[in-house]
Motif scaffolding. Sequence first.
Motif, PDB file in Angstrom:
ATOM      1  N   THR A  57       0.812  -1.209   0.000  1.00  0.00           N
ATOM      2  CA  THR A  57       0.000   0.000   0.000  1.00  0.00           C
ATOM      3  C   THR A  57       0.847   1.260   0.000  1.00  0.00           C
ATOM      4  O   THR A  57       0.330   2.342   0.083  1.00  0.00           O
ATOM      5  CB  THR A  57      -0.893   0.031   1.242  1.00  0.00           C
ATOM      6  N   PRO A  71       0.833   7.598  -5.727  1.00  0.00           N
ATOM      7  CA  PRO A  71       0.084   7.637  -6.980  1.00  0.00           C
ATOM      8  C   PRO A  71       0.937   8.221  -8.101  1.00  0.00           C
ATOM      9  O   PRO A  71       1.634   9.211  -7.913  1.00  0.00           O
ATOM     10  CB  PRO A  71      -1.094   8.563  -6.661  1.00  0.00           C
ATOM     11  N   THR A  72       0.847   7.574  -9.229  1.00  0.00           N
ATOM     12  CA  THR A  72       1.646   8.037 -10.353  1.00  0.00           C
ATOM     13  C   THR A  72       0.755   8.727 -11.376  1.00  0.00           C
ATOM     14  O   THR A  72      -0.427   8.498 -11.454  1.00  0.00           O
ATOM     15  CB  THR A  72       2.326   6.850 -11.037  1.00  0.00           C
ATOM     16  N   TYR A  99      -5.320   7.023   1.818  1.00  0.00           N
ATOM     17  CA  TYR A  99      -4.228   6.067   1.989  1.00  0.00           C
ATOM     18  C   TYR A  99      -4.691   4.857   2.800  1.00  0.00           C
ATOM     19  O   TYR A  99      -4.426   3.696   2.435  1.00  0.00           O
ATOM     20  CB  TYR A  99      -3.052   6.754   2.674  1.00  0.00           C
ATOM     21  N   ARG A 143      -6.708   2.371   0.959  1.00  0.00           N
ATOM     22  CA  ARG A 143      -5.895   1.396   0.216  1.00  0.00           C
ATOM     23  C   ARG A 143      -5.362   0.313   1.144  1.00  0.00           C
ATOM     24  O   ARG A 143      -5.310  -0.865   0.794  1.00  0.00           O
ATOM     25  CB  ARG A 143      -4.747   2.108  -0.481  1.00  0.00           C
ATOM     26  N   VAL A 144      -4.932   0.740   2.314  1.00  0.00           N
ATOM     27  CA  VAL A 144      -4.436  -0.238   3.286  1.00  0.00           C
ATOM     28  C   VAL A 144      -5.532  -1.252   3.610  1.00  0.00           C
ATOM     29  O   VAL A 144      -5.312  -2.466   3.598  1.00  0.00           O
ATOM     30  CB  VAL A 144      -3.972   0.472   4.569  1.00  0.00           C
ATOM     31  N   ARG A 173      -8.978  -5.783  -3.108  1.00  0.00           N
ATOM     32  CA  ARG A 173      -8.664  -4.445  -3.573  1.00  0.00           C
ATOM     33  C   ARG A 173      -9.340  -4.073  -4.884  1.00  0.00           C
ATOM     34  O   ARG A 173      -9.815  -2.974  -5.056  1.00  0.00           O
ATOM     35  CB  ARG A 173      -7.159  -4.333  -3.730  1.00  0.00           C
ATOM     36  N   GLN A 187     -12.778  -0.718 -11.185  1.00  0.00           N
ATOM     37  CA  GLN A 187     -12.250   0.640 -11.096  1.00  0.00           C
ATOM     38  C   GLN A 187     -13.375   1.665 -11.165  1.00  0.00           C
ATOM     39  O   GLN A 187     -13.388   2.657 -10.427  1.00  0.00           O
ATOM     40  CB  GLN A 187     -11.242   0.892 -12.220  1.00  0.00           C
ATOM     41  N   ASP A 201      -4.919   4.744  -6.157  1.00  0.00           N
ATOM     42  CA  ASP A 201      -3.560   4.659  -6.682  1.00  0.00           C
ATOM     43  C   ASP A 201      -3.540   4.941  -8.185  1.00  0.00           C
ATOM     44  O   ASP A 201      -2.976   4.188  -8.977  1.00  0.00           O
ATOM     45  CB  ASP A 201      -2.957   3.282  -6.403  1.00  0.00           C
ATOM     46  N   THR A 202      -4.181   6.022  -8.555  1.00  0.00           N
ATOM     47  CA  THR A 202      -4.201   6.397  -9.962  1.00  0.00           C
ATOM     48  C   THR A 202      -4.197   7.915 -10.042  1.00  0.00           C
ATOM     49  O   THR A 202      -3.961   8.598  -9.048  1.00  0.00           O
ATOM     50  CB  THR A 202      -5.443   5.786 -10.652  1.00  0.00           C
ATOM     51  N   SER A 203      -4.415   8.459 -11.226  1.00  0.00           N
ATOM     52  CA  SER A 203      -4.406   9.908 -11.369  1.00  0.00           C
ATOM     53  C   SER A 203      -5.818  10.461 -11.275  1.00  0.00           C
ATOM     54  O   SER A 203      -6.802   9.740 -11.493  1.00  0.00           O
ATOM     55  CB  SER A 203      -3.787  10.289 -12.706  1.00  0.00           C
ATOM     56  N   THR A 258      -7.777  10.033 -14.475  1.00  0.00           N
ATOM     57  CA  THR A 258      -8.318   8.691 -14.680  1.00  0.00           C
ATOM     58  C   THR A 258      -9.565   8.470 -13.831  1.00  0.00           C
ATOM     59  O   THR A 258     -10.534   7.842 -14.268  1.00  0.00           O
ATOM     60  CB  THR A 258      -7.251   7.633 -14.355  1.00  0.00           C
TER      61      THR A 258
END
Lengths: 406, 150
Positions: A70, A74-75, B58, B61-62, B70, B100, B123-125, B128
Motif C-alpha cells: 500500500t 500515486p503516479t 491512503y 488502500r491499506v 482491492r 475501477q 492509486d491512480t491519477s 483517470t
Amino acid sequence: MGDVEQQLRQMADHRAAQVQPYEPPRAVVVALPVWRRSRALAAMAACFVVLAVAGGWAGWSALEDDGRATGVTPTTGAAPTTGVAPTTANLATTSAPPTTTAPVACTRTGSTARQQGAGTLSTPPRPSVLANVQVQASHCVDEVSFAFLFGTPDWTVEYQPGPFSNNPKGDAVRVAGRAFLVVRMTHAAGADLTAANPQRVYTGPLAIRPDGPSGVAEAVQTEDFEAQIVWVLGLDSQRDFSVETRGGRLVVVIQAVAARARSAMTCISSADHVGVTVPNGWFVELSDGFRCRQFGPGPFEVTRVGDDVVPPVLLVPRSTSWSGRRPDSSLRSIGGVATTIEGRRTMIYTGEYGVSLYPSGSQFVAYEIEWPDGILALSAVGLGGAVPDATRVGLDAIAASARYVP
Amino acid sequence: MAHDDDFESFVLGIEPGLRRALTGNLAPEAVADALAEAFAYAWEHRERVMAMENPTGYLFRVAQSKARTRRHGWLPWPADAQLPEIEPVLPSALRELSPQQAHAVWLVHACGWSYAETAVALDTSASTVGTHVARALAHLRDRLGAVSHG
C-alpha cells in the motif's frame, strides 16, 4: 426517487449506519509497538485482542512490516500528444454535415522492427497484474493499451507470422487480420497471485474485435501462464508501431494507413443503431461496453493531469420519449435547437452543476436528439467551468452527424 | 512522536468517512475488520500517516489490501433492497461496472470524495478517476433511464 448521485448517497448513508463505528482501544494501541517486533508475536497479539475486544480488532498477523502493498505513491501518466482540433461548423446554425474531410497532420513515428523494453515493476518477483485492455482509434493511430497494477512488466512487441496457439493448452487460435503484432509481457499475470485468495483481476474479454474505424481487426490473448502474458494483435496490414509506457499502462501505438488520415472516420454502433462521424483528430473508444459511445480530443485513459482535463464526450441512446421534453429551469436552460444531417430535431441544453461530483462551477452541454426509439443523448462537462471550446465544437460535429443505422 | 490522544483524535476524525467508503465493496461483517486492520497499520506508521495530506485515501488502500479485495467491484448488500428511495435496478447496474469504475463512482458520489482524494485511494491519477466516474455515471444513467444531465 432522486437522481443517480442522490441514490448513491442514500445507499451509503444506509450502509454506513449498519456498521458499528470503530473505537480505538487505547490500552492495546499503546502496547502495539512492542508486540510488533515479530510476526509471531503479532499473531499472538491478534488472537488476544480478538478475544478482548470482541471481534473489533482482528488480523494483525497479516500486517506487513514494510507496508509494500500500500505504500506506492500515486503516479501520473505522461501527457499524450492530442489530435488536431476539429473544424466543424456550429450545429445550431446549420444542418450541413461536419467538415471532417480536411486533412489531418499525422506525426509518423515508430517502425515495423521488433521492439522491447523494461517495465516499471519495482519489487520483483511480484508480477504486474493485468487490469484492463482497451482499444481506441483516431485518424492517425490505433491504440491498444494494457493497464496494470503494481507497475508495468517487461515487454517485447514484434511482428510474427501465424498460426498461433494457446499456451499451455496448445489449441490453435485464429486471429483475424493480415499482419500480426505479438505483445509479450513478462513478470505479468492476469491474477494477483500474492493474494490469499488469488482471483482474476482482468475480467474483460480475451478476444476484442472492434467493429469501428480501427485498423485492429482483433486482439486476442493467447497466453497467461508462468508470469507471462501474450496478446496477438491482428492488423489490416503491417504498419509502423511504437510502444509507450503511460503511468501504469503499456500502450502499443500503431500508425494508421495514410488514406485513413485524409478521410472521414465513421463509427457505427450496430447495437445502438447509431452512426456518427468522428471529428478530425479525435479518439473514439472501441472497447466492449463503450464502443462508439465515447469520444475525446485525446486518448481517454491517459488524459492530461490537472484541472484542464477534458472528459470524454458521451453518447447514449435512451428510451425516453421525445414528446414533452421540457428543460428543468432550475438546472438548465435551452442553449439552442438544431437539426442533424437527417433532419432530426435536437434540443441543446446548457447549465451548471449544483452539488455533484464535479468541481464547483462545472458546466455541462447536453444534446437530446429525436430518435426513432426515444432520444439520443450526447453530453460533455467542463471541469470547474465551461465546456472547452474544442470539445464543444467536436460535440456539435458529432451531434450533427448522427444518423440512424437500421 | 505523536501522542496517544492525538492518534485517538485522528482516528475519530477520519473513521466515519473511511467506514462509509469501505461499505462499497466489502461485506457488512468485513468492514469492521478492515477498519481495525487499517487503524492498526496507521498506529504502526502513525508519524507518517498522520502527516499525510490525505490519510483517509491512503488508509482506504491499506484496508483494501488487508481485506484482499482491492480490485473487486461493488458488492450488493441484502439491506439495499429495503430502501424505497433506491431504484431497484441500481444495485445490478452498479454490479455491472468494472471494479475501477465502481470504486471511483462510489467514493466520489456516495462518499463525497474529491477526485484528488479518490485518486490517492485508488492509486491512480485524478484524470483517470474522472474518466472512470464519467463512464460509470453514463452506464448508471443509461440503466436507470435517467434523462436529466444536471
